[in-house]
Design an enzyme around this catalytic site. Structure first.
Site, PDB file in Angstrom:
ATOM      1  CE  LYS A 106      -4.368   0.933  -0.008  1.00  0.00           C
ATOM      2  NZ  LYS A 106      -5.479   0.234  -0.540  1.00  0.00           N
ATOM      3  N   GLY A 218     -20.548   7.163   2.884  1.00  0.00           N
ATOM      4  CA  GLY A 218     -19.416   7.522   1.792  1.00  0.00           C
ATOM      5  C   GLY A 218     -19.772   7.286   0.330  1.00  0.00           C
ATOM      6  N   GLY A 220     -18.654   7.856  -2.438  1.00  0.00           N
ATOM      7  CA  GLY A 220     -17.697   8.186  -3.417  1.00  0.00           C
ATOM      8  C   GLY A 220     -17.641   7.118  -4.615  1.00  0.00           C
ATOM      9  CG  ASN A 221     -14.640   4.532  -7.449  1.00  0.00           C
ATOM     10  OD1 ASN A 221     -15.136   3.740  -7.399  1.00  0.00           O
ATOM     11  ND2 ASN A 221     -13.501   5.145  -8.159  1.00  0.00           N
ATOM     12  CB  ALA A 222     -16.446   2.069  -3.289  1.00  0.00           C
ATOM     13  N   GLY A 223     -19.087   3.551  -3.193  1.00  0.00           N
ATOM     14  CA  GLY A 223     -20.392   4.088  -2.625  1.00  0.00           C
ATOM     15  C   GLY A 223     -21.487   4.192  -3.843  1.00  0.00           C
TER      16      GLY A 223
HETATM   17  P1  NAD Z   1     -13.564   8.037  -2.542  1.00  0.00           P
HETATM   18  O1  NAD Z   1     -12.564   9.316  -2.198  1.00  0.00           O
HETATM   19  O2  NAD Z   1     -14.034   7.998  -4.140  1.00  0.00           O
HETATM   20  O3  NAD Z   1     -14.813   8.318  -1.736  1.00  0.00           O
HETATM   21  C1  NAD Z   1     -14.869   8.263  -0.292  1.00  0.00           C
HETATM   22  C2  NAD Z   1     -16.135   8.997  -0.064  1.00  0.00           C
HETATM   23  O4  NAD Z   1     -16.556   8.872   1.472  1.00  0.00           O
HETATM   24  C3  NAD Z   1     -16.428  10.501  -0.525  1.00  0.00           C
HETATM   25  O5  NAD Z   1     -17.635  10.719  -1.051  1.00  0.00           O
HETATM   26  C4  NAD Z   1     -16.168  11.187   0.931  1.00  0.00           C
HETATM   27  O6  NAD Z   1     -16.900  12.435   0.950  1.00  0.00           O
HETATM   28  C5  NAD Z   1     -16.828  10.221   1.825  1.00  0.00           C
HETATM   29  N1  NAD Z   1     -16.440  10.429   3.314  1.00  0.00           N
HETATM   30  C6  NAD Z   1     -15.079  11.062   3.590  1.00  0.00           C
HETATM   31  N2  NAD Z   1     -15.201  11.184   5.118  1.00  0.00           N
HETATM   32  C7  NAD Z   1     -16.495  10.606   5.352  1.00  0.00           C
HETATM   33  C8  NAD Z   1     -17.395  10.539   6.790  1.00  0.00           C
HETATM   34  N3  NAD Z   1     -16.783  11.169   7.728  1.00  0.00           N
HETATM   35  N4  NAD Z   1     -18.494  10.262   6.594  1.00  0.00           N
HETATM   36  C9  NAD Z   1     -19.283   9.851   5.592  1.00  0.00           C
HETATM   37  N5  NAD Z   1     -18.436   9.829   4.342  1.00  0.00           N
HETATM   38  C10 NAD Z   1     -17.364  10.277   4.363  1.00  0.00           C
HETATM   39  O7  NAD Z   1     -12.775   6.663  -2.168  1.00  0.00           O
HETATM   40  P2  NAD Z   1     -13.329   5.332  -2.535  1.00  0.00           P
HETATM   41  O8  NAD Z   1     -12.496   4.909  -3.749  1.00  0.00           O
HETATM   42  O9  NAD Z   1     -14.692   5.123  -2.816  1.00  0.00           O
HETATM   43  O10 NAD Z   1     -12.844   4.396  -1.258  1.00  0.00           O
HETATM   44  C11 NAD Z   1     -13.824   4.584  -0.299  1.00  0.00           C
HETATM   45  C12 NAD Z   1     -13.324   3.291   0.904  1.00  0.00           C
HETATM   46  O11 NAD Z   1     -13.331   2.101  -0.002  1.00  0.00           O
HETATM   47  C13 NAD Z   1     -11.943   3.551   1.426  1.00  0.00           C
HETATM   48  O12 NAD Z   1     -11.851   2.772   2.621  1.00  0.00           O
HETATM   49  C14 NAD Z   1     -11.173   2.540   0.430  1.00  0.00           C
HETATM   50  O13 NAD Z   1      -9.897   2.057   0.948  1.00  0.00           O
HETATM   51  C15 NAD Z   1     -12.224   1.545   0.066  1.00  0.00           C
HETATM   52  N6  NAD Z   1     -11.611   0.657  -1.133  1.00  0.00           N
HETATM   53  C16 NAD Z   1     -11.927   1.528  -2.168  1.00  0.00           C
HETATM   54  C17 NAD Z   1     -11.450   0.825  -3.538  1.00  0.00           C
HETATM   55  C18 NAD Z   1     -11.795   1.311  -5.003  1.00  0.00           C
HETATM   56  O14 NAD Z   1     -11.575   0.588  -6.028  1.00  0.00           O
HETATM   57  N7  NAD Z   1     -12.014   2.546  -4.967  1.00  0.00           N
HETATM   58  C19 NAD Z   1     -11.171  -0.542  -3.541  1.00  0.00           C
HETATM   59  C20 NAD Z   1     -10.966  -1.340  -2.223  1.00  0.00           C
HETATM   60  C21 NAD Z   1     -11.153  -0.542  -1.159  1.00  0.00           C
END
Ligand code: NAD
Length: 417
Positions: A106, A218, A220-223
């Site tokens: 990482k 959350g 974001g991308n995953a959500g």
């Molecule tokens: P991202 O930056 O696209 O999204 C994160 C989201 O969380 C944003 O919308 C942000 O506003 C929100 N957020 C931040 N703090 C917050 C809080 N206190 N309360 C509520 N929402 C909050 O990131 P992502 O890529 O979607 O990753 C999110 C999680 O998923 C992380 O833990 C990451 O490690 C994990 N993850 C992502 C991937 C991937 O492929 N994108 C893969 C494995 C794990």
């Protein structure tokens, strides 16, 4: 004693439990408790105002007994080396649990991308790659996007790496845009893998997924992808709430996930989405829904709120959202947790497919990617679920048992322990 919130200490405590249950010998256990290597770097970046700012960054290679290290790079103002260590450990278990031939690594940089211009971000991304280029590569360690890093950032990093080594090596980094060697299906792979797990969990619990209600912490991308895929893959149209760092929205009648994604893209937030009421992140977690997707950051379900969680399934797209003490409470309450390194393994699985396609210089159609991803995720879910029933332990412990056993076996065969 106060609850442990240091993610690396949590990762070690989770391993300790698994080691005990597996009866792992002391040497193997000790070797698995620490990263094999880590690089700490300082990255001087010329900012747009002419000043030089020095950013701190890390790359941690936790374990490569099963193959080259694999893991994302985070750009985050609160990044710490312990978070990166924990995430690299979880990557090790994640690659093992879905049975792909990769180890865990990482990276992270302490910075706030929201306060940086496009060109400052490019210089930082290239600067980080210049520093870590000596230890990454297709057969050493392959980075990918994570929190606040994007396919564009991967493209800059690839270009910097290829400029240094004067050759093409697209498989040295994944999550790239399609035009520079990315895989179809990578963007929504994390969420899609999670939704496949939810489908399997619903089957095991006798829940009809098409009627399931769900909430996303959350957005974001995953959500965001989880929100739309619950509808597309499982036919569930009942998104009740979603939140991001600025706040959340709730509607008991349900929220159209596609419209909410569009609104978030236009406004940068979910707050104020028409037809919804505001909800705090804390209240969202405690909603009475079938499926909760913690999809933001670590330690959001702790002893403070675990007994108030009402979801039947917690599908952890985020890494480390639940503390070990909270895990026990959820288990006793009957909340079925699909643990992070199983639930969000779809991303690394398609990243691995991207490496394979790059090695062949031949690309698969989208339906082939989805089919292969479904096979991997379903098999991983069922391996873990069978282990959980066999040892009468919750799904996280079971996932550790499956993964640690596989990594320990590779270390033994190599003669490391
Ligand atoms: P991202 O930056 O696209 O999204 C994160 C989201 O969380 C944003 O919308 C942000 O506003 C929100 N957020 C931040 N703090 C917050 C809080 N206190 N309360 C509520 N929402 C909050 O990131 P992502 O890529 O979607 O990753 C999110 C999680 O998923 C992380 O833990 C990451 O490690 C994990 N993850 C992502 C991937 C991937 O492929 N994108 C893969 C494995 C794990």
């Amino acid at each position: 004693m106060s609850e442990q919130l240091n993610p690396f200490k949590i990762a070690q405590a989770q391993l300790d439990e698994a080691a005990k249950l597996l009866g792992l010998d002391a040497g193997t256990h000790a070797a698995l408790r620490e990263p094999l290597r880590e690089l700490h770097v300082s990255i001087p970046v010329k900012m747009d105002n002419g000043q030089v700012k020095v950013f701190k960054g890390f790359r941690v290679q936790y374990n490569d007994a099963r193959g080259p290290c694999k893991g994302g790079i985070r750009f985050h103002p609160e990044e710490t080396v312990d978070t990166v260590r924990a995430l690299s450990a979880w990557m090790t278990w994640k690659c093992a649990v879905v049975d792909i031939p990769l180890g865990g690594g990482k990276g992270g940089v302490i910075c706030n991308p929201k306060e940086m211009s496009h060109s400052e971000l490019e210089r930082l991304s290239r600067g980080y790659m210049r520093q870590v280029s000596r230890i990454v590569g297709i057969d050493k360690d392959c980075p990918a996007p994570d929190v606040y890093t994007t396919p564009q950032i991967m493209a800059w990093m690839l270009d910097e790496f290829e400029t240094i080594y004067q050759r093409h090596e697209p498989g040295m980094i994944t999550g790239k845009p399609i035009a520079v060697g990315g895989s179809l299906g990578r963007n929504d792979a994390t969420a899609r893998g999670g939704v496949y797990c939810v489908r399997e969990a619903a089957k095991a619990l006798g829940i009809d997924p098409s009627k399931a209600t769900y909430a996303i912490q959350g957005f974001g991308n995953a959500g965001q992808y989880a929100a739309t895929l619950m509808k597309e893959v499982l036919g569930s149209g009942n998104l009740l709430a979603a939140s991001d760092s600025r706040g959340g929205v709730y509607s008991e009648k349900g929220i159209n996930p596609h419209d909410l994604v569009k609104y978030k893209l236009e406004t940068g937030k979910v707050e104020g989405f028409p037809g919804t009421k505001p909800i705090s992140n804390e209240d969202l977690l405690e909603l009475n829904v079938d499926v909760l997707f913690p999809s933001a950051l670590e330690n959001v379900i702790t002893t403070k709120n675990a007994d108030k969680i009402k979801a039947k399934i917690s599908a952890e797209l985020a890494n480390g959202p639940t503390t070990p003490d909270a895990d026990e409470t959820l288990y006793k309450k009957g909340c079925f947790v699909i643990p992070d390194f199983l639930c969000n393994a779809g991303g690394v699985t398609v990243s691995y497919f991207e490496m394979v396609q790059n090695a062949y210089n031949h690309f698969w159609e989208l339906d082939e990617v989805y089919k292969k991803l479904d096979l991997k995720m379903t098999k991983a879910f069922n391996d873990v679920h069978a282990m959980s029933k066999k040892h009468k332990v919750h799904m996280r412990k079971a996932a550790y048992l499956v993964a640690v056993q596989r990594v320990a076996e590779a270390m033994k065969l190599r003669g490391w322990v």
